[in-house]
Write a protein that holds these residues in place. Structure first.
Motif, mmCIF file in Angstrom:
data_model
loop_
_atom_site.group_PDB
_atom_site.id
_atom_site.type_symbol
_atom_site.label_atom_id
_atom_site.label_comp_id
_atom_site.label_asym_id
_atom_site.label_seq_id
_atom_site.Cartn_x
_atom_site.Cartn_y
_atom_site.Cartn_z
ATOM 1 N N PRO A 5 25.034 -9.428 -6.721
ATOM 2 C CA PRO A 5 25.951 -9.335 -7.747
ATOM 3 C C PRO A 5 25.426 -8.421 -9.139
ATOM 4 C CG PRO A 5 25.900 -11.296 -6.988
ATOM 5 C CD PRO A 5 25.075 -10.809 -6.416
ATOM 6 N N GLY A 6 23.871 -8.802 -9.241
ATOM 7 C CA GLY A 6 23.289 -8.260 -10.343
ATOM 8 C C GLY A 6 22.807 -6.776 -10.073
ATOM 9 N N GLY A 7 23.095 -6.374 -8.968
ATOM 10 C CA GLY A 7 22.287 -5.015 -8.493
ATOM 11 C C GLY A 7 21.152 -5.203 -7.403
ATOM 12 N N GLY A 8 21.172 -4.301 -6.383
ATOM 13 C CA GLY A 8 20.054 -4.611 -5.348
ATOM 14 C C GLY A 8 20.889 -4.812 -4.271
ATOM 15 N N PHE A 9 19.976 -5.501 -3.056
ATOM 16 C CA PHE A 9 20.445 -5.786 -1.756
ATOM 17 C C PHE A 9 19.728 -6.963 -1.306
ATOM 18 C CE2 PHE A 9 21.328 -4.989 2.552
ATOM 19 C CZ PHE A 9 22.838 -4.713 2.549
ATOM 20 N N ARG A 10 20.660 -7.854 -0.925
ATOM 21 C CA ARG A 10 19.928 -9.137 -0.210
ATOM 22 C C ARG A 10 20.225 -9.118 1.427
ATOM 23 N NH1 ARG A 10 22.795 -12.630 -2.671
ATOM 24 N NH2 ARG A 10 21.424 -13.160 -4.278
ATOM 25 N N VAL A 11 19.417 -9.516 2.268
ATOM 26 C CA VAL A 11 19.420 -9.726 3.710
ATOM 27 C C VAL A 11 18.905 -11.090 3.812
ATOM 28 C CG1 VAL A 11 18.508 -9.282 5.971
ATOM 29 C CG2 VAL A 11 18.978 -7.264 4.345
ATOM 30 N N SER A 12 19.679 -11.930 4.479
ATOM 31 C CA SER A 12 19.458 -13.341 4.405
ATOM 32 C C SER A 12 19.843 -13.904 5.930
ATOM 33 C CB SER A 12 20.118 -14.182 3.381
ATOM 34 O OG SER A 12 21.456 -14.282 3.408
ATOM 35 N N ALA A 13 19.065 -14.818 6.384
ATOM 36 C CA ALA A 13 19.537 -15.150 7.889
ATOM 37 C C ALA A 13 19.122 -16.641 7.737
ATOM 38 C CB ALA A 13 18.656 -14.183 8.762
ATOM 39 N N CYS A 50 11.254 -14.292 1.018
ATOM 40 C CA CYS A 50 10.935 -16.005 0.923
ATOM 41 C C CYS A 50 11.603 -16.301 2.378
ATOM 42 C CB CYS A 50 11.987 -16.475 -0.015
ATOM 43 S SG CYS A 50 11.970 -18.370 -0.190
ATOM 44 N N VAL A 51 10.673 -17.256 3.015
ATOM 45 C CA VAL A 51 10.687 -17.586 4.278
ATOM 46 C C VAL A 51 10.646 -19.057 4.151
ATOM 47 C CG1 VAL A 51 9.823 -17.917 6.568
ATOM 48 C CG2 VAL A 51 9.852 -15.573 5.505
ATOM 49 N N SER A 52 11.590 -19.894 4.456
ATOM 50 C CA SER A 52 11.785 -21.520 4.348
ATOM 51 C C SER A 52 11.827 -22.237 5.452
ATOM 52 C CB SER A 52 12.944 -21.736 3.230
ATOM 53 O OG SER A 52 12.921 -23.326 3.244
ATOM 54 N N VAL A 53 10.823 -22.665 6.026
ATOM 55 C CA VAL A 53 10.676 -23.493 7.257
ATOM 56 C C VAL A 53 11.182 -24.860 6.986
ATOM 57 C CG1 VAL A 53 9.301 -24.147 9.363
ATOM 58 C CG2 VAL A 53 8.705 -22.151 8.123
ATOM 59 N N ALA A 54 12.675 -25.267 7.526
ATOM 60 C CA ALA A 54 12.797 -26.804 7.181
ATOM 61 C C ALA A 54 12.731 -27.338 8.628
ATOM 62 C CB ALA A 54 14.327 -26.629 6.592
ATOM 63 N N GLU A 96 14.751 -20.231 7.204
ATOM 64 C CA GLU A 96 15.883 -19.311 6.626
ATOM 65 C C GLU A 96 14.807 -18.442 6.018
ATOM 66 O OE1 GLU A 96 17.851 -21.703 3.406
ATOM 67 O OE2 GLU A 96 18.943 -22.883 4.773
ATOM 68 N N VAL A 97 15.534 -17.031 6.090
ATOM 69 C CA VAL A 97 14.657 -15.872 5.560
ATOM 70 C C VAL A 97 15.658 -15.267 4.483
ATOM 71 C CG1 VAL A 97 13.767 -13.798 6.296
ATOM 72 C CG2 VAL A 97 13.804 -15.531 8.044
ATOM 73 N N THR A 98 14.974 -14.727 3.543
ATOM 74 C CA THR A 98 15.802 -14.116 2.300
ATOM 75 C C THR A 98 14.783 -12.891 1.834
ATOM 76 O OG1 THR A 98 16.879 -15.836 1.840
ATOM 77 C CG2 THR A 98 16.886 -14.081 0.253
ATOM 78 N N VAL A 99 15.455 -11.610 1.709
ATOM 79 C CA VAL A 99 14.684 -10.603 1.559
ATOM 80 C C VAL A 99 15.708 -9.809 0.615
ATOM 81 C CG1 VAL A 99 13.744 -8.165 1.944
ATOM 82 C CG2 VAL A 99 13.564 -9.997 3.654
ATOM 83 N N GLN A 159 0.947 -1.139 -0.221
ATOM 84 C CA GLN A 159 0.093 0.107 -0.165
ATOM 85 C C GLN A 159 0.824 1.105 -0.108
ATOM 86 O OE1 GLN A 159 -2.684 -0.536 3.326
ATOM 87 N NE2 GLN A 159 -3.783 -1.882 2.366
ATOM 88 N N ALA A 160 2.105 1.062 0.730
ATOM 89 C CA ALA A 160 2.902 2.248 0.572
ATOM 90 C C ALA A 160 3.779 2.552 -0.936
ATOM 91 C CB ALA A 160 4.180 2.179 1.453
ATOM 92 N N GLY A 161 3.233 1.397 -1.789
ATOM 93 C CA GLY A 161 3.819 1.595 -3.261
ATOM 94 C C GLY A 161 4.789 0.777 -3.892
ATOM 95 N N LEU A 162 5.304 -0.065 -2.946
ATOM 96 C CA LEU A 162 6.767 -1.041 -3.248
ATOM 97 C C LEU A 162 5.719 -2.259 -3.359
ATOM 98 C CD1 LEU A 162 9.523 -1.541 -3.514
ATOM 99 C CD2 LEU A 162 9.325 -2.037 -1.228
ATOM 100 N N PRO A 163 5.781 -2.802 -4.408
ATOM 101 C CA PRO A 163 5.260 -4.367 -4.697
ATOM 102 C C PRO A 163 6.370 -5.373 -4.202
ATOM 103 C CG PRO A 163 5.487 -2.903 -7.234
ATOM 104 C CD PRO A 163 6.240 -2.086 -5.832
ATOM 105 N N VAL A 164 5.633 -6.207 -3.458
ATOM 106 C CA VAL A 164 6.553 -7.193 -2.770
ATOM 107 C C VAL A 164 6.009 -8.689 -3.057
ATOM 108 C CG1 VAL A 164 7.303 -7.877 -0.353
ATOM 109 C CG2 VAL A 164 7.038 -5.402 -0.885
ATOM 110 N N ASP A 165 6.704 -9.547 -3.285
ATOM 111 C CA ASP A 165 6.479 -10.899 -3.655
ATOM 112 C C ASP A 165 6.813 -11.704 -1.958
ATOM 113 O OD1 ASP A 165 5.536 -10.475 -6.296
ATOM 114 O OD2 ASP A 165 7.634 -10.786 -6.691
ATOM 115 N N LEU A 166 5.707 -12.341 -1.365
ATOM 116 C CA LEU A 166 5.891 -13.078 -0.295
ATOM 117 C C LEU A 166 5.776 -14.725 -0.679
ATOM 118 C CD1 LEU A 166 6.270 -13.539 2.560
ATOM 119 C CD2 LEU A 166 3.923 -13.021 2.841
ATOM 120 N N GLU A 167 6.555 -15.273 -0.488
ATOM 121 C CA GLU A 167 6.535 -16.876 -0.440
ATOM 122 C C GLU A 167 6.901 -17.601 0.901
ATOM 123 O OE1 GLU A 167 8.124 -20.576 -3.114
ATOM 124 O OE2 GLU A 167 9.279 -18.380 -3.269
#
Length: 367
Positions: free
Chosen positions: A350-358, A301-305, A310-313, A254-262
């Motif tokens: 590497p291809g541009g942008g930023f990644r936060v993962s945990a 992306c949130v992966s529950v193993a 694992e969390v990746t944004v 709603q703030a204007g940023l398209p976000v895909d959630l998986e």
């Protein structure tokens, strides 16, 4: 004690009646008084007091004065050196002086075994008494030192706890307010831009702004309640988790940023601390995307193993210019993740942008 020992020695001198010995005279009195005077050094210089007393006593006995009057000053000297903690010096003197004296009195002076035994026993008793006093003093000093160290450790622990609580409060408030205020700022700016030309859209932005404010107040109250309770483990009722990721992402959209959630893997109940950390990671990462990245899209992306979550944004923005300065938000996330024995990385793609993962490991009981 020195005066008492000297008086006792003088009293024994004038009451002694040993056959074949020299009668008491001024020299005998002077030697015993000098031996007692040497005891005045028993506290500042116990070795000097011991050797001085023993030396003067040997001179007294060598002049063939009656045996026995020297015992009071010798006992005090042995007691003092042992009480001062000089154990081995006292043992050496007791063995040499007492043993040598016993042999001399038995072989040369032909004294009875009982007299020799009593003399040696008195000297040994004085040593043991002084050694016992020294042991008690060492124990008291050790107890005082342990109490002092325990008090210092307790104070340091209290300071560490207070500092940790301050960091915890700062981290919680930052995580709660930074995202909401950023979203509210975006909606407020959009409403101001659309007020004249698209009033209906502006009203929707203002409604979202008001809802965001209510949500922020509710979350602040819940966070303060948790902090006041002092519970390190957040409760599910008060702490956000995986179930609220959809609402979080919807607010960003709603703030204007398209976000895909998986969300991958089995949807099962996880520890509240893990769910809260996952939520904060996504919240902080999306907040940074809105504020700094200039991105046109983000993906969560949130992966529950079975063994870990694992969390990746990721975003397609400009990335981070100053990678050496992670900022307060990412530092807070790193502290949260370390507390759960996990790993966090935040880096340019590497291809541009930023990644936060945990990666957050799960306890054995929840696998």
């Amino acid at each position: 004690m020195a005066a008492s020992a000297g008086l006792a020695s003088l009293a024994a001198l004038f009451s002694a009646g040993e056959a074949g010995s020299r009668p008491p005279d001024a020299v005998a009195v002077g030697l015993l008084v000098a031996a007692a005077g040497a005891l005045l050094m028993r506290r500042p210089r116990p070795r000097i007091a011991l050797f001085g007393t023993v030396g003067l006593t040997l001179v007294y006995l060598a002049l063939d004065y009656p045996g026995g009057p020297e015992l009071p000053v010798l006992m005090v000297a042995f007691y003092s050196i042992a009480a001062a903690g000089q154990r081995w010096e006292t043992v050496l003197v007791v063995v040499l002086f007492g043993g040598g004296g016993a042999v001399h009195r038995a072989v040369v002076e032909r004294e009875s075994f009982l007299e020799i035994t009593v003399t040696v026993a008195l000297l040994v008793l004085a040593f043991l008494l002084g050694d016992s006093v020294s042991t008690r003093r060492r124990l008291r000093a050790e107890v005082r030192e342990r109490l002092r160290a325990a008090a210092v450790e307790k104070e340091l622990e209290a300071r560490t706890r207070v500092s940790g609580e301050r960091m915890r409060i700062a981290r919680e408030l930052h995580d709660v307010l930074a995202h909401t205020i950023t979203t509210m700022t975006v909606h407020a700016g959009a409403a101001a831009d659309l007020m004249d030309h698209q009033p209906e859209q502006a009203r929707r932005s203002l409604a979202t702004l008001r809802a965001s404010g209510r949500d922020a107040m509710a979350e602040v109250r819940a966070t303060i309640a948790v902090l006041r309770s002092g519970d390190e483990e957040p409760t599910r009722r008060s702490a956000p988790g995986l179930a609220r990721l959809d609402d979080l992402v919807q607010g960003v959209r709603q703030a204007g940023l398209p976000v895909d959630l998986e969300v991958r893997g089995e949807r099962r109940e996880l520890p509240a601390a893990v769910e809260l950390t996952v939520y904060r990671i996504v919240q902080e990462a999306l907040t940074n995307v809105i504020r700094h990245a200039g991105a046109s899209r983000a993906a969560v992306c949130v992966s529950v193993a079975p063994a870990a979550v694992e969390v990746t944004v990721e975003d397609d923005g400009t990335g981070r210019v100053e990678a050496s300065d992670p900022g307060a938000g990412l530092l807070g996330l790193a502290e949260r993740v370390r507390a759960l024995s996990g790993d966090l990385s935040a880096e340019n793609r590497p291809g541009g942008g930023f990644r936060v993962s945990a990666t957050l490991p799960l306890p054995e009981g929840t696998r």
